[in-house]
Design a protein around this motif. Structure first.
Motif, PDB file in Angstrom:
ATOM      1  N   SER A  74     -28.862  84.340  -2.023  1.00 52.92           N
ATOM      2  CA  SER A  74     -28.874  86.219  -2.096  1.00 52.92           C
ATOM      3  C   SER A  74     -28.575  86.507  -3.059  1.00 52.92           C
ATOM      4  O   SER A  74     -28.351  87.207  -4.160  1.00 52.92           O
ATOM      5  N   ARG A  75     -27.519  85.330  -3.329  1.00 48.08           N
ATOM      6  CA  ARG A  75     -26.819  85.468  -4.627  1.00 48.08           C
ATOM      7  C   ARG A  75     -27.558  85.417  -5.894  1.00 48.08           C
ATOM      8  O   ARG A  75     -28.060  86.546  -6.478  1.00 48.08           O
ATOM      9  N   LEU A  76     -28.796  84.818  -5.561  1.00 44.57           N
ATOM     10  CA  LEU A  76     -29.643  84.682  -6.421  1.00 44.57           C
ATOM     11  C   LEU A  76     -30.347  85.848  -6.928  1.00 44.57           C
ATOM     12  O   LEU A  76     -30.943  86.391  -7.963  1.00 44.57           O
ATOM     13  N   LEU A  77     -31.004  86.437  -5.775  1.00 40.46           N
ATOM     14  CA  LEU A  77     -31.990  87.888  -5.892  1.00 40.46           C
ATOM     15  C   LEU A  77     -30.763  88.715  -6.418  1.00 40.46           C
ATOM     16  O   LEU A  77     -31.762  89.756  -7.271  1.00 40.46           O
ATOM     17  N   PRO A 131     -32.300  77.628   1.588  1.00 39.39           N
ATOM     18  CA  PRO A 131     -33.234  78.827   2.117  1.00 39.39           C
ATOM     19  C   PRO A 131     -32.645  80.929   2.523  1.00 39.39           C
ATOM     20  O   PRO A 131     -31.311  79.670   3.221  1.00 39.39           O
ATOM     21  N   ASN A 132     -33.394  81.576   2.235  1.00 38.99           N
ATOM     22  CA  ASN A 132     -32.924  82.770   2.489  1.00 38.99           C
ATOM     23  C   ASN A 132     -33.819  83.091   3.815  1.00 38.99           C
ATOM     24  O   ASN A 132     -34.363  83.089   4.529  1.00 38.99           O
ATOM     25  N   PHE A 133     -32.325  83.543   4.474  1.00 37.56           N
ATOM     26  CA  PHE A 133     -32.644  84.076   5.892  1.00 37.56           C
ATOM     27  C   PHE A 133     -32.852  85.544   6.822  1.00 37.56           C
ATOM     28  O   PHE A 133     -33.340  85.955   7.063  1.00 37.56           O
ATOM     29  N   ASN A 134     -31.975  86.158   4.810  1.00 35.87           N
ATOM     30  CA  ASN A 134     -32.317  87.677   4.940  1.00 35.87           C
ATOM     31  C   ASN A 134     -34.067  88.075   4.898  1.00 35.87           C
ATOM     32  O   ASN A 134     -34.380  88.000   3.773  1.00 35.87           O
ATOM     33  N   VAL A 135     -34.593  87.999   5.861  1.00 36.08           N
ATOM     34  CA  VAL A 135     -36.092  89.129   5.548  1.00 36.08           C
ATOM     35  C   VAL A 135     -36.507  90.064   5.034  1.00 36.08           C
ATOM     36  O   VAL A 135     -37.185  90.779   4.074  1.00 36.08           O
ATOM     37  N   LYS A 136     -35.369  91.015   5.084  1.00 36.42           N
ATOM     38  CA  LYS A 136     -35.434  92.049   4.404  1.00 36.42           C
ATOM     39  C   LYS A 136     -34.931  92.264   2.966  1.00 36.42           C
ATOM     40  O   LYS A 136     -35.869  92.912   1.495  1.00 36.42           O
ATOM     41  N   GLU A 137     -33.710  91.404   2.436  1.00 39.47           N
ATOM     42  CA  GLU A 137     -34.087  90.902   1.327  1.00 39.47           C
ATOM     43  C   GLU A 137     -34.656  90.122   0.405  1.00 39.47           C
ATOM     44  O   GLU A 137     -35.898  90.562  -0.739  1.00 39.47           O
ATOM     45  N   GLU A 169     -24.772  78.171   1.854  1.00 38.10           N
ATOM     46  CA  GLU A 169     -25.576  78.554   2.579  1.00 38.10           C
ATOM     47  C   GLU A 169     -24.994  80.493   1.960  1.00 38.10           C
ATOM     48  O   GLU A 169     -24.072  80.587   1.322  1.00 38.10           O
ATOM     49  N   GLY A 170     -26.141  81.270   1.804  1.00 33.32           N
ATOM     50  CA  GLY A 170     -26.089  82.611   1.025  1.00 33.32           C
ATOM     51  C   GLY A 170     -26.385  82.206  -0.344  1.00 33.32           C
ATOM     52  O   GLY A 170     -26.684  83.622  -0.826  1.00 33.32           O
ATOM     53  N   ASN A 176     -39.166  82.264   5.828  1.00 37.41           N
ATOM     54  CA  ASN A 176     -39.210  80.289   5.554  1.00 37.41           C
ATOM     55  C   ASN A 176     -39.172  79.506   6.450  1.00 37.41           C
ATOM     56  O   ASN A 176     -38.567  79.124   6.466  1.00 37.41           O
ATOM     57  N   SER A 177     -40.345  79.152   6.199  1.00 36.29           N
ATOM     58  CA  SER A 177     -40.380  78.078   6.960  1.00 36.29           C
ATOM     59  C   SER A 177     -39.910  76.912   7.282  1.00 36.29           C
ATOM     60  O   SER A 177     -39.752  75.443   7.478  1.00 36.29           O
TER      61      SER A 177
END
Length: 384
Positions: free
Chosen positions: A185-188, A222-228, A181-182, A168-169
Protein backbone atom coordinates in the motif's frame (compact mmCIF):
# COMPACT_ATOMS: atom_id res chain seq x y z
CA UNK A 1 21.89 -22.74 -19.89
CA UNK A 2 25.43 -23.64 -18.83
CA UNK A 3 25.45 -24.85 -15.20
CA UNK A 4 27.78 -23.39 -12.59
CA UNK A 5 30.91 -25.50 -12.06
CA UNK A 6 31.23 -26.63 -8.44
CA UNK A 7 34.07 -28.53 -6.77
CA UNK A 8 33.01 -30.44 -3.64
CA UNK A 9 35.93 -31.41 -1.38
CA UNK A 10 34.78 -33.48 1.62
CA UNK A 11 36.67 -36.42 3.07
CA UNK A 12 33.58 -38.31 4.24
CA UNK A 13 32.16 -40.35 1.34
CA UNK A 14 29.02 -41.00 3.41
CA UNK A 15 28.33 -37.27 3.15
CA UNK A 16 29.31 -36.85 -0.51
CA UNK A 17 27.35 -39.72 -2.07
CA UNK A 18 23.85 -38.79 -0.79
CA UNK A 19 24.47 -35.16 -1.76
CA UNK A 20 25.47 -36.10 -5.32
CA UNK A 21 22.51 -38.47 -5.65
CA UNK A 22 20.14 -35.71 -4.58
CA UNK A 23 21.64 -33.18 -7.02
CA UNK A 24 21.48 -35.60 -9.97
CA UNK A 25 17.88 -36.61 -9.20
CA UNK A 26 16.51 -33.10 -8.67
CA UNK A 27 16.14 -29.86 -10.60
CA UNK A 28 19.44 -28.67 -9.10
CA UNK A 29 21.19 -31.00 -11.54
CA UNK A 30 20.54 -28.49 -14.34
CA UNK A 31 22.05 -25.62 -12.35
CA UNK A 32 25.17 -27.30 -10.96
CA UNK A 33 27.96 -29.36 -12.50
CA UNK A 34 29.61 -31.02 -9.50
CA UNK A 35 33.10 -32.54 -9.37
CA UNK A 36 33.57 -34.25 -6.00
CA UNK A 37 36.72 -35.36 -4.15
CA UNK A 38 37.14 -37.34 -0.94
CA UNK A 39 40.95 -37.58 -1.18
CA UNK A 40 43.05 -34.49 -0.53
CA UNK A 41 45.79 -35.33 -3.04
CA UNK A 42 43.29 -35.76 -5.89
CA UNK A 43 41.56 -32.50 -4.94
CA UNK A 44 44.83 -30.54 -4.88
CA UNK A 45 45.95 -32.00 -8.20
CA UNK A 46 42.66 -31.01 -9.83
CA UNK A 47 42.88 -27.45 -8.49
CA UNK A 48 46.32 -27.13 -10.11
CA UNK A 49 45.56 -28.69 -13.49
CA UNK A 50 41.78 -28.95 -13.92
CA UNK A 51 39.12 -26.54 -15.18
CA UNK A 52 38.67 -23.51 -12.92
CA UNK A 53 35.35 -23.83 -11.04
CA UNK A 54 32.93 -21.09 -10.07
CA UNK A 55 33.05 -22.20 -6.43
CA UNK A 56 34.83 -24.66 -4.14
CA UNK A 57 32.81 -26.12 -1.26
CA UNK A 58 34.79 -28.09 1.28
CA UNK A 59 35.32 -29.26 4.83
CA UNK A 60 37.95 -27.84 7.18
CA UNK A 61 40.77 -30.28 6.43
CA UNK A 62 40.50 -30.09 2.64
CA UNK A 63 40.29 -26.31 2.51
CA UNK A 64 43.21 -25.82 4.91
CA UNK A 65 45.43 -28.08 2.79
CA UNK A 66 44.40 -26.17 -0.33
CA UNK A 67 45.10 -22.78 1.28
CA UNK A 68 48.48 -23.99 2.51
CA UNK A 69 49.61 -24.47 -1.12
CA UNK A 70 49.66 -20.72 -1.74
CA UNK A 71 47.44 -18.01 -3.25
CA UNK A 72 43.78 -18.94 -3.59
CA UNK A 73 42.04 -17.23 -6.55
CA UNK A 74 38.80 -19.24 -6.61
CA UNK A 75 35.80 -18.34 -4.38
CA UNK A 76 35.09 -20.95 -1.71
CA UNK A 77 32.53 -21.93 0.90
CA UNK A 78 33.40 -23.66 4.16
CA UNK A 79 31.18 -26.50 5.47
CA UNK A 80 31.40 -25.90 9.20
CA UNK A 81 30.71 -28.31 12.05
CA UNK A 82 29.83 -26.82 15.41
CA UNK A 83 32.39 -24.19 16.39
CA UNK A 84 35.10 -25.34 13.99
CA UNK A 85 36.63 -22.69 11.77
CA UNK A 86 39.55 -22.55 9.38
CA UNK A 87 42.37 -20.09 9.66
CA UNK A 88 41.75 -18.01 6.52
CA UNK A 89 38.04 -17.22 6.78
CA UNK A 90 38.41 -13.63 5.54
CA UNK A 91 38.42 -14.80 1.92
CA UNK A 92 35.39 -17.06 2.08
CA UNK A 93 32.09 -17.78 3.76
CA UNK A 94 30.80 -20.54 6.00
CA UNK A 95 27.59 -22.55 6.14
CA UNK A 96 26.59 -25.50 8.34
CA UNK A 97 27.69 -28.83 6.95
CA UNK A 98 24.53 -30.58 8.13
CA UNK A 99 21.30 -28.89 7.03
CA UNK A 100 18.40 -29.80 4.69
CA UNK A 101 19.83 -30.47 1.24
CA UNK A 102 17.57 -27.99 -0.63
CA UNK A 103 18.62 -25.28 1.83
CA UNK A 104 22.32 -26.15 1.43
CA UNK A 105 22.08 -26.15 -2.36
CA UNK A 106 20.29 -22.79 -2.35
CA UNK A 107 23.20 -21.37 -0.31
CA UNK A 108 25.69 -22.87 -2.77
CA UNK A 109 23.82 -21.43 -5.77
CA UNK A 110 23.68 -17.98 -4.19
CA UNK A 111 27.47 -18.05 -3.67
CA UNK A 112 27.99 -19.19 -7.28
CA UNK A 113 26.06 -16.11 -8.41
CA UNK A 114 27.87 -13.70 -6.09
CA UNK A 115 31.24 -15.08 -7.13
CA UNK A 116 30.78 -14.06 -10.76
CA UNK A 117 29.47 -17.39 -12.02
CA UNK A 118 27.39 -18.16 -15.07
CA UNK A 119 24.12 -16.66 -13.88
CA UNK A 120 25.51 -13.16 -13.36
CA UNK A 121 26.87 -13.02 -16.92
CA UNK A 122 23.61 -13.96 -18.61
CA UNK A 123 22.00 -10.56 -18.28
CA UNK A 124 23.92 -8.49 -20.79
CA UNK A 125 21.24 -5.84 -21.42
CA UNK A 126 17.95 -4.79 -19.90
CA UNK A 127 16.36 -7.19 -17.45
CA UNK A 128 13.81 -9.24 -19.44
CA UNK A 129 10.17 -9.18 -18.36
CA UNK A 130 8.34 -12.51 -18.70
CA UNK A 131 4.57 -12.02 -18.67
CA UNK A 132 2.32 -14.95 -17.79
CA UNK A 133 -1.08 -14.16 -19.30
CA UNK A 134 -4.35 -15.95 -19.99
CA UNK A 135 -7.70 -15.06 -21.53
CA UNK A 136 -9.30 -17.49 -19.05
CA UNK A 137 -10.05 -17.43 -15.37
CA UNK A 138 -9.01 -20.55 -13.49
CA UNK A 139 -6.51 -21.67 -16.13
CA UNK A 140 -3.73 -22.28 -13.62
CA UNK A 141 -1.86 -19.14 -14.67
CA UNK A 142 -0.70 -18.21 -11.16
CA UNK A 143 0.42 -21.77 -10.41
CA UNK A 144 2.53 -21.68 -13.58
CA UNK A 145 3.92 -18.21 -12.81
CA UNK A 146 4.99 -19.17 -9.28
CA UNK A 147 6.47 -22.50 -10.36
CA UNK A 148 8.37 -20.80 -13.21
CA UNK A 149 9.76 -18.18 -10.83
CA UNK A 150 10.89 -20.96 -8.49
CA UNK A 151 12.47 -23.10 -11.23
CA UNK A 152 14.26 -20.14 -12.87
CA UNK A 153 15.74 -19.47 -9.43
CA UNK A 154 16.81 -23.09 -9.15
CA UNK A 155 18.56 -22.69 -12.52
CA UNK A 156 20.70 -20.00 -10.93
CA UNK A 157 18.97 -16.81 -12.13
CA UNK A 158 18.15 -13.83 -9.97
CA UNK A 159 14.35 -13.73 -10.22
CA UNK A 160 11.67 -11.25 -9.17
CA UNK A 161 8.07 -12.47 -8.98
CA UNK A 162 5.51 -9.67 -9.46
CA UNK A 163 1.83 -10.43 -8.88
CA UNK A 164 -0.53 -7.88 -10.48
CA UNK A 165 -3.83 -9.66 -9.74
CA UNK A 166 -6.56 -7.68 -8.02
CA UNK A 167 -6.96 -10.64 -5.65
CA UNK A 168 -3.42 -11.88 -5.12
CA UNK A 169 -3.13 -15.69 -5.33
CA UNK A 170 0.35 -15.73 -3.80
CA UNK A 171 -1.20 -14.80 -0.44
CA UNK A 172 -1.75 -18.56 0.00
CA UNK A 173 2.04 -19.04 0.02
CA UNK A 174 3.51 -17.02 2.93
CA UNK A 175 6.87 -15.47 2.14
CA UNK A 176 8.38 -16.04 5.56
CA UNK A 177 9.26 -12.34 5.86
CA UNK A 178 8.10 -10.34 8.87
CA UNK A 179 7.46 -6.65 9.46
CA UNK A 180 6.39 -5.87 5.87
CA UNK A 181 2.62 -6.04 6.31
CA UNK A 182 0.90 -3.24 4.38
CA UNK A 183 4.11 -2.30 2.56
CA UNK A 184 2.57 -2.66 -0.90
CA UNK A 185 0.00 0.00 0.00
CA UNK A 186 2.86 2.38 0.78
CA UNK A 187 4.51 1.43 -2.50
CA UNK A 188 1.32 2.26 -4.39
CA UNK A 189 1.31 5.68 -2.70
CA UNK A 190 4.94 6.23 -3.76
CA UNK A 191 4.03 5.31 -7.35
CA UNK A 192 1.31 7.95 -7.46
CA UNK A 193 3.50 10.56 -5.77
CA UNK A 194 6.41 9.98 -8.16
CA UNK A 195 4.14 10.83 -11.10
CA UNK A 196 3.05 14.20 -9.72
CA UNK A 197 4.42 17.05 -11.90
CA UNK A 198 5.89 18.88 -8.90
CA UNK A 199 7.39 15.78 -7.33
CA UNK A 200 10.71 15.55 -9.14
CA UNK A 201 11.46 12.28 -7.33
CA UNK A 202 12.13 8.85 -8.79
CA UNK A 203 10.40 5.71 -7.59
CA UNK A 204 12.67 3.45 -5.53
CA UNK A 205 11.38 -0.05 -4.83
CA UNK A 206 14.40 -1.38 -2.91
CA UNK A 207 12.98 -0.93 0.58
CA UNK A 208 9.80 -2.83 -0.36
CA UNK A 209 11.48 -5.96 -1.73
CA UNK A 210 11.27 -9.14 0.34
CA UNK A 211 12.79 -12.57 -0.07
CA UNK A 212 10.07 -15.14 -0.70
CA UNK A 213 11.54 -18.31 0.76
CA UNK A 214 8.87 -20.60 -0.69
CA UNK A 215 9.38 -19.33 -4.23
CA UNK A 216 13.16 -18.94 -3.83
CA UNK A 217 13.07 -15.47 -5.38
CA UNK A 218 12.37 -11.84 -4.50
CA UNK A 219 8.89 -10.32 -4.45
CA UNK A 220 6.66 -7.75 -2.78
CA UNK A 221 4.49 -8.47 0.22
CA UNK A 222 0.96 -9.18 -1.17
CA UNK A 223 -1.65 -6.46 -0.97
CA UNK A 224 -4.99 -7.38 0.62
CA UNK A 225 -6.80 -4.17 -0.37
CA UNK A 226 -8.79 -4.98 -3.51
CA UNK A 227 -9.85 -1.36 -4.01
CA UNK A 228 -6.25 -0.15 -4.00
CA UNK A 229 -5.22 -2.74 -6.58
CA UNK A 230 -8.19 -1.80 -8.77
CA UNK A 231 -6.89 1.79 -8.80
CA UNK A 232 -3.43 0.73 -10.02
CA UNK A 233 -3.47 1.87 -13.65
CA UNK A 234 -1.34 1.42 -16.76
CA UNK A 235 1.02 4.28 -15.88
CA UNK A 236 1.55 2.93 -12.34
CA UNK A 237 2.31 -0.53 -13.70
CA UNK A 238 4.74 0.77 -16.33
CA UNK A 239 6.55 2.83 -13.69
CA UNK A 240 6.82 -0.16 -11.36
CA UNK A 241 8.17 -2.43 -14.11
CA UNK A 242 10.70 0.18 -15.20
CA UNK A 243 11.85 0.66 -11.59
CA UNK A 244 12.46 -3.07 -11.19
CA UNK A 245 14.32 -3.22 -14.50
CA UNK A 246 16.49 -0.18 -13.74
CA UNK A 247 17.51 -1.62 -10.37
CA UNK A 248 19.74 -4.08 -12.30
CA UNK A 249 19.29 -6.64 -9.51
CA UNK A 250 17.56 -9.34 -11.57
CA UNK A 251 18.10 -11.63 -14.53
CA UNK A 252 14.37 -11.97 -15.18
CA UNK A 253 11.10 -10.51 -13.84
CA UNK A 254 8.15 -12.95 -13.88
CA UNK A 255 4.83 -11.10 -13.97
CA UNK A 256 1.55 -12.77 -12.97
CA UNK A 257 -1.39 -10.89 -14.53
CA UNK A 258 -5.17 -10.64 -14.50
CA UNK A 259 -7.23 -12.67 -16.97
CA UNK A 260 -8.87 -9.71 -18.70
CA UNK A 261 -7.66 -6.74 -20.74
CA UNK A 262 -7.39 -4.14 -17.99
CA UNK A 263 -4.83 -1.37 -17.72
CA UNK A 264 -2.28 -3.43 -15.78
CA UNK A 265 -2.53 -6.20 -18.38
CA UNK A 266 -2.03 -3.65 -21.17
CA UNK A 267 1.17 -2.37 -19.56
CA UNK A 268 2.52 -5.93 -19.35
CA UNK A 269 1.58 -6.65 -22.97
CA UNK A 270 3.45 -3.50 -23.98
CA UNK A 271 6.60 -4.05 -21.93
CA UNK A 272 7.15 -7.79 -21.63
CA UNK A 273 9.90 -9.20 -23.80
CA UNK A 274 8.22 -12.60 -23.79
CA UNK A 275 4.57 -13.50 -23.17
CA UNK A 276 3.48 -16.97 -22.09
CA UNK A 277 -0.18 -17.52 -22.97
CA UNK A 278 -1.87 -20.17 -20.83
CA UNK A 279 -4.68 -22.05 -22.63
CA UNK A 280 -6.92 -25.02 -21.79
CA UNK A 281 -8.00 -27.78 -24.16
CA UNK A 282 -11.75 -27.77 -23.65
CA UNK A 283 -14.53 -26.48 -25.93
CA UNK A 284 -15.61 -23.42 -23.91
CA UNK A 285 -12.06 -22.38 -23.05
CA UNK A 286 -10.97 -22.63 -26.69
CA UNK A 287 -13.92 -20.45 -27.73
CA UNK A 288 -13.22 -17.82 -25.09
CA UNK A 289 -9.52 -17.73 -25.96
CA UNK A 290 -10.31 -17.07 -29.61
CA UNK A 291 -12.81 -14.30 -28.82
CA UNK A 292 -10.44 -12.63 -26.34
CA UNK A 293 -7.56 -12.54 -28.83
CA UNK A 294 -9.93 -11.34 -31.59
CA UNK A 295 -10.91 -8.41 -29.35
CA UNK A 296 -7.27 -7.60 -28.64
CA UNK A 297 -6.56 -7.45 -32.38
CA UNK A 298 -9.61 -5.26 -33.09
CA UNK A 299 -9.12 -2.80 -30.23
CA UNK A 300 -5.32 -2.52 -30.32
CA UNK A 301 -4.15 -3.63 -33.79
CA UNK A 302 -0.63 -2.19 -33.49
CA UNK A 303 -0.15 -3.67 -30.03
CA UNK A 304 -1.50 -7.01 -31.23
CA UNK A 305 1.08 -7.26 -34.02
CA UNK A 306 3.84 -6.63 -31.51
CA UNK A 307 2.35 -9.06 -28.98
CA UNK A 308 2.04 -11.83 -31.58
CA UNK A 309 5.78 -11.72 -32.26
CA UNK A 310 6.60 -12.04 -28.55
CA UNK A 311 4.09 -14.77 -27.66
CA UNK A 312 4.48 -18.42 -26.74
CA UNK A 313 1.34 -20.55 -26.28
CA UNK A 314 1.16 -23.45 -23.85
CA UNK A 315 -1.71 -25.75 -22.90
CA UNK A 316 -2.08 -26.39 -19.18
CA UNK A 317 -3.67 -29.53 -17.68
CA UNK A 318 -2.68 -31.57 -20.72
CA UNK A 319 -3.95 -35.17 -20.54
CA UNK A 320 -1.96 -36.68 -23.40
CA UNK A 321 -3.76 -35.56 -26.56
CA UNK A 322 -5.16 -32.26 -27.88
CA UNK A 323 -8.79 -32.77 -28.88
CA UNK A 324 -9.82 -29.22 -29.88
CA UNK A 325 -8.70 -27.07 -32.78
CA UNK A 326 -7.93 -23.53 -31.75
CA UNK A 327 -9.97 -20.98 -33.73
CA UNK A 328 -7.08 -18.81 -34.89
CA UNK A 329 -4.40 -19.87 -37.35
CA UNK A 330 -1.79 -17.72 -35.58
CA UNK A 331 -2.09 -19.79 -32.38
CA UNK A 332 0.52 -22.52 -32.49
CA UNK A 333 0.92 -24.63 -29.37
CA UNK A 334 4.55 -24.40 -28.25
CA UNK A 335 4.35 -26.58 -25.15
CA UNK A 336 2.15 -28.38 -22.64
CA UNK A 337 2.04 -28.79 -18.87
CA UNK A 338 0.46 -31.89 -17.32
CA UNK A 339 -2.83 -32.40 -15.55
CA UNK A 340 -2.18 -33.31 -11.89
CA UNK A 341 -5.16 -35.34 -10.58
CA UNK A 342 -4.24 -34.79 -6.93
CA UNK A 343 -4.81 -31.03 -7.37
CA UNK A 344 -8.52 -31.47 -8.18
CA UNK A 345 -9.53 -31.16 -4.52
CA UNK A 346 -6.47 -29.44 -3.10
CA UNK A 347 -6.40 -28.73 0.62
CA UNK A 348 -2.67 -28.09 1.12
CA UNK A 349 -1.53 -25.09 -0.89
CA UNK A 350 2.17 -26.00 -0.69
CA UNK A 351 1.48 -29.03 -2.92
CA UNK A 352 1.11 -26.63 -5.87
CA UNK A 353 4.82 -25.85 -5.59
CA UNK A 354 6.11 -29.33 -4.83
CA UNK A 355 4.70 -31.78 -7.41
CA UNK A 356 7.76 -33.61 -8.86
CA UNK A 357 6.00 -34.22 -12.17
CA UNK A 358 4.84 -30.62 -12.59
CA UNK A 359 8.15 -29.16 -11.43
CA UNK A 360 10.00 -31.33 -13.96
CA UNK A 361 7.83 -30.13 -16.85
CA UNK A 362 8.02 -26.48 -15.77
CA UNK A 363 11.80 -26.83 -15.54
CA UNK A 364 11.84 -28.18 -19.13
CA UNK A 365 9.77 -25.19 -20.25
CA UNK A 366 12.18 -22.80 -18.52
CA UNK A 367 15.15 -24.48 -20.17
CA UNK A 368 13.47 -24.24 -23.58
CA UNK A 369 12.89 -20.53 -23.06
CA UNK A 370 16.50 -20.01 -22.07
CA UNK A 371 17.93 -22.02 -24.94
CA UNK A 372 15.34 -21.43 -27.66
CA UNK A 373 13.43 -18.19 -28.09
CA UNK A 374 15.42 -17.23 -25.05
CA UNK A 375 14.55 -15.20 -21.99
CA UNK A 376 18.08 -13.85 -22.06
CA UNK A 377 17.93 -12.97 -25.76
CA UNK A 378 14.60 -11.16 -25.83
CA UNK A 379 14.31 -7.43 -26.08
CA UNK A 380 11.76 -5.15 -24.50
CA UNK A 381 8.40 -4.53 -26.09
CA UNK A 382 7.13 -1.18 -27.27
CA UNK A 383 6.99 0.59 -23.92
CA UNK A 384 10.50 0.24 -22.48
Amino acid sequence: MIPARLVLAVQDSRYVEPLLNYVHGSSYGSALQVTAFTRTDSFLRYMETGEVPNLVVGDTEMLECWHARGEVNVPWLHLSEGNTAISLMEDGKSTPKYQPLPQLLDVILSHCKRSGGTAEKLNAGNTPILGIVSPLGGSGKSTIAMNMAKQLGVLGLRVFYLNLETVNSSVLFPSGSVGMEGSFSRLLYDMKAAQEPISGSELSVTSYIIRHHGLKCDSFEPNFNVKEMAEMNREDTALLLNSLVSSNHYDVIVVDTEEYMGERMQAVLEQAGLLIWVLLDDLISVHKSGVWIDQLEQRYPALYESVRKRSTFIVNRFTGQLVNNFPRKDINIDGVLPYIPSWKQLHQEELLLSSPIYQREVLKLCQQLLEGSGIMAIQAGGGR
